[in-house]
Design a protein around this motif. Sequence first.
Motif, PDB file in Angstrom:
ATOM      1  N   TRP A 123       0.820  -1.210   0.000  1.00 17.85           N
ATOM      2  CA  TRP A 123       0.000   0.000   0.000  1.00 17.85           C
ATOM      3  C   TRP A 123       0.853   1.259   0.000  1.00 17.85           C
ATOM      4  O   TRP A 123       0.495   2.257  -0.633  1.00 17.85           O
ATOM      5  CB  TRP A 123      -0.990  -0.008   1.159  1.00 17.85           C
ATOM      6  CG  TRP A 123      -2.015  -1.062   0.979  1.00 17.85           C
ATOM      7  CD1 TRP A 123      -2.225  -2.168   1.746  1.00 17.85           C
ATOM      8  CD2 TRP A 123      -2.985  -1.143  -0.077  1.00 17.85           C
ATOM      9  NE1 TRP A 123      -3.240  -2.926   1.240  1.00 17.85           N
ATOM     10  CE2 TRP A 123      -3.731  -2.329   0.126  1.00 17.85           C
ATOM     11  CE3 TRP A 123      -3.300  -0.346  -1.170  1.00 17.85           C
ATOM     12  CZ2 TRP A 123      -4.763  -2.710  -0.725  1.00 17.85           C
ATOM     13  CZ3 TRP A 123      -4.321  -0.743  -2.024  1.00 17.85           C
ATOM     14  CH2 TRP A 123      -5.039  -1.905  -1.793  1.00 17.85           C
ATOM     15  N   GLY A 124       1.996   1.237   0.692  1.00 16.04           N
ATOM     16  CA  GLY A 124       2.913   2.377   0.642  1.00 16.04           C
ATOM     17  C   GLY A 124       3.468   2.575  -0.756  1.00 16.04           C
ATOM     18  O   GLY A 124       3.601   3.701  -1.232  1.00 16.04           O
ATOM     19  N   GLY A 125       3.781   1.462  -1.443  1.00 18.50           N
ATOM     20  CA  GLY A 125       4.272   1.551  -2.815  1.00 18.50           C
ATOM     21  C   GLY A 125       3.226   2.094  -3.770  1.00 18.50           C
ATOM     22  O   GLY A 125       3.531   2.878  -4.668  1.00 18.50           O
ATOM     23  N   VAL A 126       1.990   1.669  -3.563  1.00 13.11           N
ATOM     24  CA  VAL A 126       0.895   2.195  -4.394  1.00 13.11           C
ATOM     25  C   VAL A 126       0.772   3.708  -4.184  1.00 13.11           C
ATOM     26  O   VAL A 126       0.673   4.478  -5.146  1.00 13.11           O
ATOM     27  CB  VAL A 126      -0.439   1.475  -4.065  1.00 13.11           C
ATOM     28  CG1 VAL A 126      -1.627   2.214  -4.661  1.00 13.11           C
ATOM     29  CG2 VAL A 126      -0.397   0.034  -4.545  1.00 13.11           C
ATOM     30  N   PHE A 127       0.784   4.134  -2.919  1.00 11.06           N
ATOM     31  CA  PHE A 127       0.686   5.563  -2.624  1.00 11.06           C
ATOM     32  C   PHE A 127       1.866   6.322  -3.222  1.00 11.06           C
ATOM     33  O   PHE A 127       1.694   7.374  -3.839  1.00 11.06           O
ATOM     34  CB  PHE A 127       0.621   5.791  -1.112  1.00 11.06           C
ATOM     35  CG  PHE A 127       0.596   7.234  -0.735  1.00 11.06           C
ATOM     36  CD1 PHE A 127      -0.570   7.973  -0.837  1.00 11.06           C
ATOM     37  CD2 PHE A 127       1.745   7.872  -0.296  1.00 11.06           C
ATOM     38  CE1 PHE A 127      -0.601   9.321  -0.503  1.00 11.06           C
ATOM     39  CE2 PHE A 127       1.735   9.219   0.040  1.00 11.06           C
ATOM     40  CZ  PHE A 127       0.559   9.936  -0.068  1.00 11.06           C
TER      41      PHE A 127
END
Length: 133
Positions: A109-113
């Motif tokens: 999710w951090g990578g997506v953000f």
Amino acid sequence: MKTASPRSDPPKRRGAANPSAVLSVLGSAAVGVVVTWWISVGQRVPVHADADLASVRFGFPLPWITQDHSSNPFVAYPQEVALRLTGRTGISYPTEYDWASFAGDALIWGGVFWGIAMVGLPVLVRTIRGQER
């Protein structure tokens, strides 16, 4: 006769990390942790029988919380089960945590953000500015 001494170059320093890059990674990691927690708390898991209640898994895409809801069966199925964080009801919900899967979800999710904020938005801004000319 004086001989020329070999030139001594100062030792090369490693470049300091770019502060904005470090902040973007730290911010994305924080967002990843918050989103991972939020998804798990807000998630509703479908169950189709009493047997499904013994091991209800929360988290997406990697389930990282497993709760035993078998002490609170439903009358009819299918039903949706929510994560229970407290024992307010007096019913115990034994819980296990898989911290490696939590870290995986947070990274995802951090990578997506990060991809949206650091790649997607600049491309969108350049596209919009290009159309204004």
